[in-house]
Write an enzyme that holds these catalytic residues in place. Sequence first.
Site, PDB file in Angstrom:
ATOM      1  N   GLU A 180      10.428   1.044  10.189  1.00  0.00           N
ATOM      2  CA  GLU A 180      11.431   2.073   9.953  1.00  0.00           C
ATOM      3  C   GLU A 180      10.706   3.384  10.214  1.00  0.00           C
ATOM      4  OE1 GLU A 180      13.095   4.891   8.849  1.00  0.00           O
ATOM      5  OE2 GLU A 180      13.024   4.315   6.741  1.00  0.00           O
ATOM      6  N   LYS A 215       0.840  -1.197   0.000  1.00  0.00           N
ATOM      7  CA  LYS A 215       0.000   0.000   0.000  1.00  0.00           C
ATOM      8  C   LYS A 215       0.873   1.243   0.000  1.00  0.00           C
ATOM      9  CE  LYS A 215      -1.850   2.628   3.139  1.00  0.00           C
ATOM     10  NZ  LYS A 215      -1.774   3.931   2.450  1.00  0.00           N
ATOM     11  N   GLU A 251      10.262  15.317  15.822  1.00  0.00           N
ATOM     12  CA  GLU A 251      10.576  15.280  14.399  1.00  0.00           C
ATOM     13  C   GLU A 251       9.696  16.320  13.688  1.00  0.00           C
ATOM     14  OE1 GLU A 251       9.291  11.686  12.168  1.00  0.00           O
ATOM     15  OE2 GLU A 251      11.242  11.785  11.227  1.00  0.00           O
TER      16      GLU A 251
END
Length: 790
Positions: free
Chosen positions: A259, A185, A391
């Site tokens: 990840e 996906k 982040e």
Amino acid sequence: MAYGPAPENAADAMSFLDAHKRKFELFIGGKWQKPSSGEYYDSTNPSNKKNLAKISEANTADVDKAVAAANKALPKWVEIGAHSRARYLYALARQVQKNARLFTVLESLDNGKPIRETRDIDIPLVARHFYHHAGWAQIRDTDPELREYKELGVVGQIIPWNFPLLMLSWKIAPALAMGNTVVLKPAEDTSLTALLFADICQQIGLPDGVVNIITGHGSTGAALVEHKDVQKIAFTGSTNVGKIIRRATAGTGKKISLELGGKSPFIVFEDADLDSVVEGIVNAIWFNQGQVCCAGSRLLVQESIAEKLYSKIRARMENMRMGNALDKCIDIGAIVSPGQLKIIEDLVKTGVEEGGSLWQPTSWDCPTEGCFYPPTLFTDIAPSATLAQEEIFGPVLVAMSFRTHQEAVKLANNTRYGLASSIWTENINLALDIAPKIKAGVVWTNCTNVFDAAAGFGGYRESGFGREGGKEGLFEYIKPRIEELFSDKPFTKAVSTTKKTTDSDSNIPTIDRTAKMYYGGKQARPDGGYSTKINSSSGDYIGEVSTGNRKDIRNAVEAAHKGKGWAGKTGHARAQVLYYIAENLIQRKEEFANRICLMTNQNKTSALQEVEQSVDRIYTYAALADKYDGRVHHTVTSNVTIAMPEPIGVMGIVCPDESPLLGFISTVIPAISMGNNVIVVPSQTAPFSATDFYQILETSDVPAGVVNIITGGKDELAQVLAKHDDVDGLWYFGSQQGSEAIERLSADNMKRTWVNYGKYRNWSDKAQGEGEGFLRRASQIKNIWIPYGV
Ligand code: NAI
Ligand code: MG
């Protein structure tokens, strides 16, 4: 000198979109299929916010169909063998190259990334990834290590929008090379190149169902994650979704690799070549508009040169060019979506509110029609500030200064993440002194954001686990064949069924004191003051152990963290200690065997055999301590890339109940041989082999804090370990429910877990009970890139 725009021609990309009538269906079983929902959404060009095409929203019914197609294709895909699969991967690489320009333009249109980057970095790396893995596919059945492993089956892969086709190749190439079939996906914002890739799969005649591409939002991804016939999920994306996936797959036995995000340090020492550093920074934080998981988003600079570097960076920022992604002259393109732009704007606002000094170029303005955000430099940021910790995933660099090397390391590691880092200095001694001290999966020295299919990429800590690329990445897509021998019942030895009333007849010493616990190199009483009665397997009372609780685990974890230095010892030095342990165990063979007899009612011969096997196993790990090497990867850049196995850190080890001594040795020794400090919960039913072991540890030069032992309720203690944020890894050998709990509860800090899902292995069989598989689980690979031959 001013440059005019130099736009790339988009005609071929537009023809591709038109060929699909600007409305894409799902690629399932080798055919384009309408979504069951009948729903479509827009894919837009962030450089001008114009719609490019409509994309299907796949629902659970479509996910079912795609998984079924992958399942159907699987047996044949396995059967055609390594060489045929290699041919297909090679064909994919060739076809990507032939269509490189089309891919390049389409990617930049859909994502907003500068065409120069797509053309020179993304697409060549995609082709390289398929070529490299065509090679792994070819030698998969002959490589002495890989041939001991089997494919997993149907693999679900979910990728983000920042490197759409590159992430597709990182996922699909190793999965196919190892003999799996795939349902992928793409991210909702950037599906177009994946859909073009589907065309490519048709063009090369890839067998139907080997690759299925389904588009949709997070709910489509979630349905794939939850599908019972999917054997593995490979995910790249946000840490939050990574945690959701960890919890959703807990206890299912699905293998996962994650990840996730990062806040990677870019460390500049005072002797660095500052002009190279400035270009490095451009690459670290303005490449792909900073939407890079391993972006060097935290600039740590030595105080003596900080102001000088900042002014050079500001001057460089004034010279950057921003614009439409298809313009070959630009350095910075568009942010992928209005949603991502808002995330960046909100975080920058917070940064200013928290007192950070913001600087943006003053000599030029962002284009107004698309999703643009200017390159930004923040100074005066405290290490705990939001901008230093969160982040941003945008073109925002956050700078902090340090005085000493030690402080640089401390600041670098002051993050919950650990994806990448880069070190800038002209002093190779300094660079290689710092490299092992940084907690990150990748260390670049005097370079940054360099990638190659031959080197593993992936994180430490909350940046996730698993590697992509390199031989280390292949293990994410295979499982040991030996697992087929595992059983639903323990492999127990023959026992005597006669109840004993006294021990005197067999000369076995009774246990007259409650066995204490052991941490920080000392015996300790349990915090709660309770003890637990232990009976032999025939039901005779044989003694008591301390009942450990949450507080005892906390103390042991603290002691493990204080036990510094073990990880830094050489493999040889650790081997010496292990040999010493073995020697001391041999000397007390009788005593340990008697204790095993007492707890398990085994006969003496079989108990002596368990001690002998334990000694043998310790020898194995002493042998491997300096032989389980890393690799030097042949990357295509001017680097040597050293893949070093490093310890995970502080690990919990929850031992099997059966094989009281051998089970303890088989799990604890490999973990410490790699340099981990461990908190051990020994067999709950037969704990005395572990509590007797203190004396061996004390007389074998095992430093305090390396092995800590807490006895008591196995699952209760295991779950405290799973939730503990200062525990980095956890092995659990127990029940299926216990395994589920461990995987679910460990998500908060993304522990590396290894559980047995209630399956038993035969610890006395070497093939099942020892080997490099244990060491792989006890270590994580750091790839260190060093300039070489430039
Ligand atoms: P995301 O993590 O939501 O999306 C990544 C992929 O996961 C997409 O394909 C998405 O559809 C899918 N997804 C979303 N929810 C899911 C669920 N519950 N189960 C399964 N799949 C699911 O990331 P998003 O929202 O696009 O970006 C948010 C932030 O995440 C960014 O600001 C950035 O900080 C971080 N991020 C990190 C990336 C990396 O490479 N490490 C890539 C993309 C985003
Ligand atoms: Mg788009």
